[in-house]
Design a protein around this motif. Sequence first.
Motif: not given
Length: 534
Positions: A406, A408-409, A434, A437, A440-441
């Motif tokens: 992931d 973003a993680k 794309e 997300q 958002g990180a």
Amino acid sequence: MTITEHTAPAWEELVSAALLGTTRRRPPIEVGAEPVDPAGALLDAAAVATVRRRAGLRPARSAPRPAVAPDDPRPLPPPAARSRLRDLLNDRTHHGGSGGGRRGAAPSLAELLPQWLAAAGRYGYRAPDAVLPDLLDAARARTDLRSDALALAGPRALWLAELNPEWKFALRSGNRGAAGDAAADPRAAQRLWDEGLFAERVALLTRIRERDPAAGLALLSGTWAKERAEDRLLFLDALRTGLGPDDEPFLEQALTDRSRNVRATAAELLSALPGSALSHRMTERALACVALDRTGVGPRIVVEAPHACDAAMERDGVTATPPPGRGERSWWLGQLVEGAPLAIWRDRFGGRTPEQIAALEVADDWQPDLHAAWCRAAVRQRDARWARALLGPPPVPAGAVAAVGDPAKLLSVLPEDERAVWVAEFIAGHGLSEAFQLLGACAVPWAEPLGRAVVDALDIAREAGSYPWSFSGVMGLAERCLDPGLAERLEPLTATAEDGSNASPGSGAYWSEAFQRLVTTLRLRAAMLQELAG
């Protein structure tokens, strides 16, 4: 007209006549021979009935007076900021969500309320008493506001919540102030732990762990066997604060808990302790599955996934049953690798760095499973070097976007500036479709290179002639996350451009509205911050 005790109509009959109208239902009262206005007669009868009803009530015992509202010594926001808060609270129900899908150029004040509350909290302000009811109503309607709203409202919010059942959620959310005060006094802490609400107990445990991890563990151990399973899970999660080797015996005992979620959380915490017994057990299992093969043309990783999940593995947090569509052996392998310390792989692969290990070939199509497990381990162990190696540089436009893991993680493990640069480069190569997300990180407000990349990509989308609704999510994020200083740079984009030959009909006007809303919102955010600063 005279109404006596025997001729007085029932209250329900009067109400029925009033609802239907005196032309459709004659008032149920007796009148003399003289002409009487039915409507006036109805009102006279209702007045008499009201006096009779009130006169017939027995005096009730007076309720005890509420306790005096607690004092809140924090300062009030400056006058302009208080006025702004009233406007935001009054407007919160008048607008929908933000983003390019919302029509009109006016900003959504409701979407600015969370930012105002967060900024006011950083200044240490308290809410004006007059707005506390509106603030509690807003927090009741929107769970995303509750933490900051209750922090701003302070102890008087809890006082009000005791008087109004609609605000009971504030009592369930806990009193962080009470937890902070009690954490410094062992007797007060024990009393709050024994008698407090669940959220207050979680807050107390977290505060004590910040000061004295051993004291917090002792407090939890004393009542652990009596706690409900769902409560044990959150209490255990609070041990992340101040987690250390002294917590290992308690966590090892929690591995035998009757709740599967509690066992899994205990295993996760133990795997984050590099020297724990569970860490050593997971290391042995992972090393038995993954090795370096030097017999071929070049070194490569070979994988022998476990053939069974025994009771010892399950005790250490390995879930035996895979989700639908997932093979058992790959499922077990992923959990073993995820639970092992990442430091073990350097020696396993001949002193190679994480970047070099991630670049090695993996035999027999095991690379997706192995790399995905390493990604989860990097996030769990907050290992920035492994996250950086697995993330790699932003893929080129023709390349795949993060085949495993992931992104973003993984980005959340990296320093804020590095995250912003990586996502800015990704947007420059791939555009915004794309990147939602990934955005958002990133830390708010977005750093300059990231904000510039987002604005440039939005401008490119506008020039392409598509509708802004396709980018509604990014537009909404931009309203909340762009640096307010970019408002002037965005001003030229608010003009309505002529639709090109390949443009969607009216797209230029829609983009103009979206950019006008964005610019106005950024200027409002700048004004809010200035007002709060006094």
